[in-house]
Design a protein around this motif. Structure first.
Motif, PDB file in Angstrom:
ATOM      1  N   ILE A  92      -1.499  15.704  -9.657  1.00 22.14           N
ATOM      2  CA  ILE A  92      -2.120  14.636  -9.924  1.00 22.14           C
ATOM      3  C   ILE A  92      -1.227  13.557 -10.304  1.00 22.14           C
ATOM      4  CG2 ILE A  92      -3.978  13.581 -11.058  1.00 22.14           C
ATOM      5  CD1 ILE A  92      -5.021  16.479 -11.812  1.00 22.14           C
ATOM      6  N   LEU A  93      -1.306  12.451  -9.730  1.00 19.06           N
ATOM      7  CA  LEU A  93      -0.566  11.341  -9.911  1.00 19.06           C
ATOM      8  C   LEU A  93      -1.376  10.032 -10.061  1.00 19.06           C
ATOM      9  CD1 LEU A  93       2.376   9.709 -10.226  1.00 19.06           C
ATOM     10  CD2 LEU A  93       1.827   8.956  -7.693  1.00 19.06           C
ATOM     11  N   PHE A  94      -1.161   9.379 -11.243  1.00 17.56           N
ATOM     12  CA  PHE A  94      -1.967   8.229 -11.727  1.00 17.56           C
ATOM     13  C   PHE A  94      -1.227   7.064 -12.399  1.00 17.56           C
ATOM     14  CE2 PHE A  94      -2.429  10.962 -15.172  1.00 17.56           C
ATOM     15  CZ  PHE A  94      -2.241  10.249 -16.273  1.00 17.56           C
ATOM     16  N   THR A  95      -1.461   5.965 -12.565  1.00 15.24           N
ATOM     17  CA  THR A  95      -2.720   5.236 -12.012  1.00 15.24           C
ATOM     18  C   THR A  95      -2.234   4.947 -10.764  1.00 15.24           C
ATOM     19  OG1 THR A  95      -3.523   4.698 -14.242  1.00 15.24           O
ATOM     20  CG2 THR A  95      -4.287   3.591 -12.365  1.00 15.24           C
ATOM     21  N   THR A  96      -3.030   5.295  -9.778  1.00 12.94           N
ATOM     22  CA  THR A  96      -2.377   4.865  -8.277  1.00 12.94           C
ATOM     23  C   THR A  96      -3.411   3.956  -7.843  1.00 12.94           C
ATOM     24  OG1 THR A  96      -1.655   7.271  -8.247  1.00 12.94           O
ATOM     25  CG2 THR A  96      -1.507   6.114  -6.208  1.00 12.94           C
ATOM     26  N   ILE A  97      -2.879   2.915  -6.859  1.00  6.29           N
ATOM     27  CA  ILE A  97      -3.627   2.135  -6.272  1.00  6.29           C
ATOM     28  C   ILE A  97      -3.921   2.583  -4.767  1.00  6.29           C
ATOM     29  CG2 ILE A  97      -3.626  -0.233  -5.122  1.00  6.29           C
ATOM     30  CD1 ILE A  97      -2.012  -1.075  -7.675  1.00  6.29           C
ATOM     31  N   LEU A  98      -5.030   2.537  -4.617  1.00  8.34           N
ATOM     32  CA  LEU A  98      -5.734   3.027  -3.060  1.00  8.34           C
ATOM     33  C   LEU A  98      -5.263   2.129  -2.133  1.00  8.34           C
ATOM     34  CD1 LEU A  98      -6.833   5.034  -1.142  1.00  8.34           C
ATOM     35  CD2 LEU A  98      -9.281   4.143  -2.101  1.00  8.34           C
ATOM     36  N   VAL A 208       0.363 -17.194  -8.181  1.00 10.96           N
ATOM     37  CA  VAL A 208       0.604 -18.156  -7.028  1.00 10.96           C
ATOM     38  C   VAL A 208       0.116 -17.596  -5.770  1.00 10.96           C
ATOM     39  CG1 VAL A 208       2.519 -19.415  -8.136  1.00 10.96           C
ATOM     40  CG2 VAL A 208       2.985 -17.392  -6.636  1.00 10.96           C
ATOM     41  N   PHE A 209      -0.171 -16.437  -5.321  1.00  8.78           N
ATOM     42  CA  PHE A 209      -1.232 -15.814  -4.325  1.00  8.78           C
ATOM     43  C   PHE A 209      -1.455 -14.548  -4.651  1.00  8.78           C
ATOM     44  CE2 PHE A 209      -0.576 -13.868  -0.070  1.00  8.78           C
ATOM     45  CZ  PHE A 209      -1.298 -15.066   0.765  1.00  8.78           C
ATOM     46  N   VAL A 210      -2.769 -14.163  -4.259  1.00  7.68           N
ATOM     47  CA  VAL A 210      -3.397 -12.800  -4.485  1.00  7.68           C
ATOM     48  C   VAL A 210      -2.990 -12.050  -3.258  1.00  7.68           C
ATOM     49  CG1 VAL A 210      -5.688 -11.764  -4.495  1.00  7.68           C
ATOM     50  CG2 VAL A 210      -5.353 -13.936  -5.726  1.00  7.68           C
ATOM     51  N   LEU A 211      -2.557 -10.971  -3.582  1.00  8.09           N
ATOM     52  CA  LEU A 211      -2.048  -9.877  -2.450  1.00  8.09           C
ATOM     53  C   LEU A 211      -3.249  -8.976  -2.083  1.00  8.09           C
ATOM     54  CD1 LEU A 211       1.504  -9.213  -3.457  1.00  8.09           C
ATOM     55  CD2 LEU A 211       0.721 -10.592  -1.377  1.00  8.09           C
ATOM     56  N   HIS A 212      -3.800  -8.352  -2.981  1.00  7.32           N
ATOM     57  CA  HIS A 212      -4.921  -7.427  -2.880  1.00  7.32           C
ATOM     58  C   HIS A 212      -5.565  -7.010  -3.993  1.00  7.32           C
ATOM     59  CE1 HIS A 212      -5.744  -3.004  -1.710  1.00  7.32           C
ATOM     60  NE2 HIS A 212      -5.678  -3.568  -0.689  1.00  7.32           N
ATOM     61  N   ILE A 213      -7.039  -6.897  -3.863  1.00  9.73           N
ATOM     62  CA  ILE A 213      -7.871  -6.432  -4.779  1.00  9.73           C
ATOM     63  C   ILE A 213      -7.935  -4.972  -4.838  1.00  9.73           C
ATOM     64  CG2 ILE A 213     -10.197  -6.293  -5.482  1.00  9.73           C
ATOM     65  CD1 ILE A 213     -10.498  -9.039  -4.485  1.00  9.73           C
ATOM     66  N   ASN A 214      -7.500  -4.238  -5.794  1.00  9.69           N
ATOM     67  CA  ASN A 214      -7.082  -3.025  -6.171  1.00  9.69           C
ATOM     68  C   ASN A 214      -8.165  -2.019  -6.630  1.00  9.69           C
ATOM     69  OD1 ASN A 214      -4.481  -3.548  -5.412  1.00  9.69           O
ATOM     70  ND2 ASN A 214      -4.052  -4.263  -7.414  1.00  9.69           N
ATOM     71  N   LYS A 215      -8.020  -0.710  -6.008  1.00 13.59           N
ATOM     72  CA  LYS A 215      -8.875   0.258  -6.464  1.00 13.59           C
ATOM     73  C   LYS A 215      -7.870   1.306  -7.164  1.00 13.59           C
ATOM     74  CE  LYS A 215     -12.848   0.111  -3.364  1.00 13.59           C
ATOM     75  NZ  LYS A 215     -13.612   1.118  -2.575  1.00 13.59           N
TER      76      LYS A 215
END
Length: 255
Positions: A92-98, A208-215
């Protein structure tokens, strides 16, 4: 009469979930549980591993009847932990962005919470980015094998050669602070934590720039059985409904 029905329903639900968890407890494998130093989600303080995701996982393990505890959680550099997840069953690995790239590589329990991966620059640089096509103009400091790198490559078309990669996030932040790079990949809690650790003022930086909204999730080795994934997910969902996740978030909100 309504009160009796409510109490009866609670008892039935408790018995159901207790039976569901207990029937799997004896068949649970012993997991290799690995994480990284990324406050406030997972970090070590006075020899104790803690954080939002750590405390929540400890509750999940207890809820499903696992014999494993906080003491079984190991902190490694991200690249090493990520390699273990790919190669070693029952990890198990965390905290991992999907991310899209990772989605079919592992199995997932979550989300724990959501956050935003952004590019940060020094305010004094007055950098303005209005289009992804502008990203190649800048020297971007990234963390080796981190989701930020993968997002830039897979979703924005940059190559690894375009990036200034480092084995630690704090090294990338320092390069931006001292002018060797232009942009740092991260989120607000990570920026604040690393700035404090490096002796910088996080207010000197701006997104300065949004790349991704993460889970943000727990990632399991792909060979983990679907029954075990469902067991963990049910426990997480129940803890959310019971307000335990909100309690943990409140505990760490000022870190």
């Amino acid at each position: 009469m309504n009160t009796i029905r409510v109490v009866f329903s609670i008892i039935i639900v408790t018995i159901y979930y207790g039976a569901t968890f207990s029937c799997y407890a004896d068949s649970l494998p012993t997991f290799s549980i690995v994480t990284e130093d990324r406050k406030p989600y997972n970090f070590e303080e006075n020899g104790v591993v803690k954080g939002i995701s750590v405390d929540l996982l400890v509750l999940i393990l207890k809820r499903i009847g696992s014999h494993q505890t906080r003491h079984d959680i190991k902190i490694y550099p991200w690249a090493r932990a990520y390699k273990i997840l790919q190669e070693q069953p029952n990890t198990i690995l965390f905290t991992t962005i999907l991310t899209k790239e990772r989605e079919n590589m592992f199995k997932w329990v979550g989300p724990i919470i959501q956050d935003i991966t952004q590019l940060y620059a020094l305010k004094s640089k007055n950098i303005k980015i209005t289009s992804p096509s502008e990203l190649k103009k800048y020297r971007i400091a990234t963390y080796l094998d981190d989701s930020g790198e993968q997002i830039l490559v897979k979703e924005y078309g940059l190559s690894l050669d375009d990036l200034h990669r480092s084995a630690s996030q704090i090294a990338g932040l320092r390069r931006v602070y001292y002018g060797r790079n232009d942009l740092f990949v991260g989120n607000q809690p990570t920026l604040e934590h690393l700035s404090k650790k490096a002796g910088f003022n996080s207010d000197e930086f701006e997104p300065v720039f949004v790349l991704h909204i993460n889970k943000l999730c727990y990632a399991f080795h792909y060979d983990t059985s679907d029954d075990i994934i469902e067991l963990f997910q049910q426990a997480l969902d129940r803890l959310k409904k019971e307000g335990e996740v909100d309690k943990i978030l409140e505990k760490y909100q000022h870190m």
